[in-house]
Enzyme design. Structure first.
Site, PDB file in Angstrom:
ATOM      1  CB  ALA A  74      -0.947  -0.004   1.193  1.00 57.59           C
ATOM      2  CB  THR A  75       4.309   2.089   1.054  1.00 59.23           C
ATOM      3  OG1 THR A  75       4.105   1.823   2.443  1.00 59.23           O
ATOM      4  CG2 THR A  75       5.263   3.250   0.880  1.00 59.23           C
ATOM      5  CG  ASN A 155      -2.154   3.619  10.348  1.00 62.78           C
ATOM      6  OD1 ASN A 155      -2.698   4.653   9.965  1.00 62.78           O
ATOM      7  ND2 ASN A 155      -0.876   3.564  10.658  1.00 62.78           N
ATOM      8  CD  GLN A 184      -4.517  -1.323   9.299  1.00 63.51           C
ATOM      9  OE1 GLN A 184      -5.096  -2.352   9.696  1.00 63.51           O
ATOM     10  NE2 GLN A 184      -3.202  -1.235   9.271  1.00 63.51           N
ATOM     11  CB  SER A 202      -1.529  -3.528   2.349  1.00 62.73           C
ATOM     12  OG  SER A 202      -0.358  -4.193   2.678  1.00 62.73           O
ATOM     13  CG  HIS A 204       1.734  -6.797   5.043  1.00 60.58           C
ATOM     14  ND1 HIS A 204       2.198  -6.387   6.263  1.00 60.58           N
ATOM     15  CD2 HIS A 204       1.716  -5.685   4.278  1.00 60.58           C
ATOM     16  CE1 HIS A 204       2.459  -5.086   6.229  1.00 60.58           C
ATOM     17  NE2 HIS A 204       2.173  -4.643   5.031  1.00 60.58           N
ATOM     18  CB  THR A 240      10.022  -8.564 -13.670  1.00 55.42           C
ATOM     19  OG1 THR A 240      10.910  -8.294 -14.738  1.00 55.42           O
ATOM     20  CG2 THR A 240       9.573 -10.008 -13.696  1.00 55.42           C
ATOM     21  CB  CYS A 327       5.358   3.633   8.833  1.00 54.46           C
ATOM     22  SG  CYS A 327       4.826   2.247   7.870  1.00 54.46           S
TER      23      CYS A 327
HETATM   24  N1  PMP Z   1      -1.836   2.639   4.908  1.00 59.69           N
HETATM   25  C1  PMP Z   1      -2.191   2.157   6.096  1.00 59.69           C
HETATM   26  C2  PMP Z   1      -3.450   2.667   6.728  1.00 59.69           C
HETATM   27  C3  PMP Z   1      -1.413   1.189   6.738  1.00 59.69           C
HETATM   28  O1  PMP Z   1      -1.777   0.717   7.924  1.00 59.69           O
HETATM   29  C4  PMP Z   1      -0.238   0.724   6.091  1.00 59.69           C
HETATM   30  C5  PMP Z   1       0.645  -0.313   6.745  1.00 59.69           C
HETATM   31  N2  PMP Z   1       1.191   0.081   7.965  1.00 59.69           N
HETATM   32  C6  PMP Z   1       0.089   1.251   4.833  1.00 59.69           C
HETATM   33  C7  PMP Z   1      -0.724   2.212   4.268  1.00 59.69           C
HETATM   34  C8  PMP Z   1       1.321   0.797   4.097  1.00 59.69           C
HETATM   35  O2  PMP Z   1       1.140  -0.516   3.666  1.00 59.69           O
HETATM   36  P1  PMP Z   1       2.356  -1.444   3.218  1.00 59.69           P
HETATM   37  O3  PMP Z   1       2.966  -1.966   4.482  1.00 59.69           O
HETATM   38  O4  PMP Z   1       1.714  -2.519   2.408  1.00 59.69           O
HETATM   39  O5  PMP Z   1       3.293  -0.632   2.413  1.00 59.69           O
END
Ligand code: PMP
Length: 381
Positions: A74-75, A155, A184, A202, A204, A240, A327
């Protein structure tokens, strides 16, 4: 009390991979290792499986009129959504709106656009119930506003921000596009994409593979590709592709949606138990807002012990947990989210975030509460 190896209460940061997902992923990695852009039979098979997975995800989320771009998480999805749209549409205006409580990947994407490319950004405040002030949003919209991006479920504290309300308001009062970080929210609340132009996800966070995610973009929208490269993913994201992770996303999303109701029923029991126990500890103040949050995220402050001390002491007892957004892992840094809720510096620096998973039991959480009480007793100043 004993538990299996360790007690993991950091599921907002990352979740354990579901056994079925891992099995499929392992199979795909072994069998479909070829480059999805290769023209030989194996490459074509991989590409077709990726296309099938894309369509399955679009079906599952009921968004057939969107394009899906696989990303590294998601980043990246947030970076593409914000920077690519801003750069592509800058001739229409250079004003952007977001909130003060976004994930760093959103917040810093906006900061980048302001710092390096001359965009002007308005950062919205938070109401005391964790929602966005719609009047403030309406007053911030301008003829040159091209994008509004607001998180779906926070989050750090788990509050739900109803994107239907603010997206409708944006569409009725401006020409701006709407982006929602739904990381989330997926698998936790029902999703509705009316008036949503872009949404990030995301894998994970929903028992899928680390380093895997996707961006949804409404079909007709054009973006400036952020990753310059080959013609992969219709030229929107060169490189890729991580095919096994992309293909298994279909199963990951399907399982998250199929299990949502059952998981939420159990998570509510866990969450009710924790709120009751935490409220009974006199030195604890709650940062999450119980009646407007997902069940799996509970944030609180221990007012006489710093986060770092509690996290270390819990870690020594094999209980793994975070202070807030992983993060933003500097515990001495203020939390933007708690600051927006007018929490004191002391509360910000003693913040703890519980991230639940439906595999946990009340017994696990009883052990957590007992251990937490002992630690507070030992370290209180
Ligand atoms: N947005 C939110 C609300 C998140 O909780 C996170 C993950 N901490 C991210 C973005 C980033 O996701 P990713 O770890 O897949 O880069």
């Amino acid at each position: 009390m004993s538990f299996k190896e360790f007690l993991y209460l950091d599921n907002t940061s990352s979740t354990k991979i579901d056994k079925e997902i891992l099995k499929t992923y392992t199979y795909l990695t072994n069998r479909y290792f070829a480059n999805a852009s290769s023209l030989h039979t194996l490459g074509v098979e991989v590409k077709n499986l990726e296309i099938k997975a894309k369509n399955q995800v679009l079906d599952l989320l009921k968004v057939k009129n969107y394009r899906l771009i696989f990303t590294s998480g998601a980043t990246e999805a947030n970076n593409i959504a914000i920077k690519s749209i801003a750069i592509k549409n800058q001739h229409l205006g250079k004003h952007l709106i977001t909130s003060k409580v976004e994930h760093d990947s959103v917040y810093n994407s906006f900061k980048f656009l302001a710092d390096y490319l001359g965009f002007e950004v308005t950062y919205l405040n938070l109401n005391q119930d964790g929602t966005i002030n719609l009047d403030e949003l309406k007053n911030s919209l301008r003829p040159d506003t091209i994008l509004v991006s607001i998180i779906g479920v926070n989050n750090e504290i788990g509050t739900i921000i109803n994107h239907q309300k603010w997206c409708k308001l944006v569409k009725e009062n401006s020409k701006a596009l709407c982006h929602v970080d739904m990381v989330q929210a997926l698998g936790k609340i029902d999703l509705d994409f009316l008036n949503v132009d872009l949404a990030s996800f995301s894998a994970h966070k929903i028992n899928g593979i680390n380093g895997s995610g996707f961006l949804l973009i409404r079909d007709h929208l054009k973006i400036a590709p952020l990753i310059s490269g080959g013609s992969q993913q219709d030229g929107f994201r060169g490189g890729t592709s991580n095919s096994p992770a992309n293909i298994v996303l279909a199963k990951t999303v399907r399982l998250a949606l199929e299990k949502q109701e059952e998981n939420n029923a159990h998570l509510k029991i866990l969450s009710d138990f924790l709120y009751k126990e935490l409220k009974a500890i006199s030195t604890i103040s709650l940062n999450s807002i119980q009646n407007n949050s997902v069940y799996n995220i509970i944030n609180f402050s221990v007012n006489n012990v710093q986060s770092e001390i509690i996290l270390n002491a819990l870690n020594n007892k094999n209980i793994y947990i975070s202070a807030g957004s992983t993060c933003q892992d500097d515990l001495y840094e203020d939390s933007r989210v708690l600051k927006a809720l007018n929490k004191s510096e002391k509360e910000q620096r003693s913040r703890i975030r519980i991230g639940l998973d439906a595999s946990l039991t009340i017994k696990d959480l009883q052990y957590f509460i007992e251990t937490l009480k002992e630690i507070i007793n030992d370290y209180a100043i």
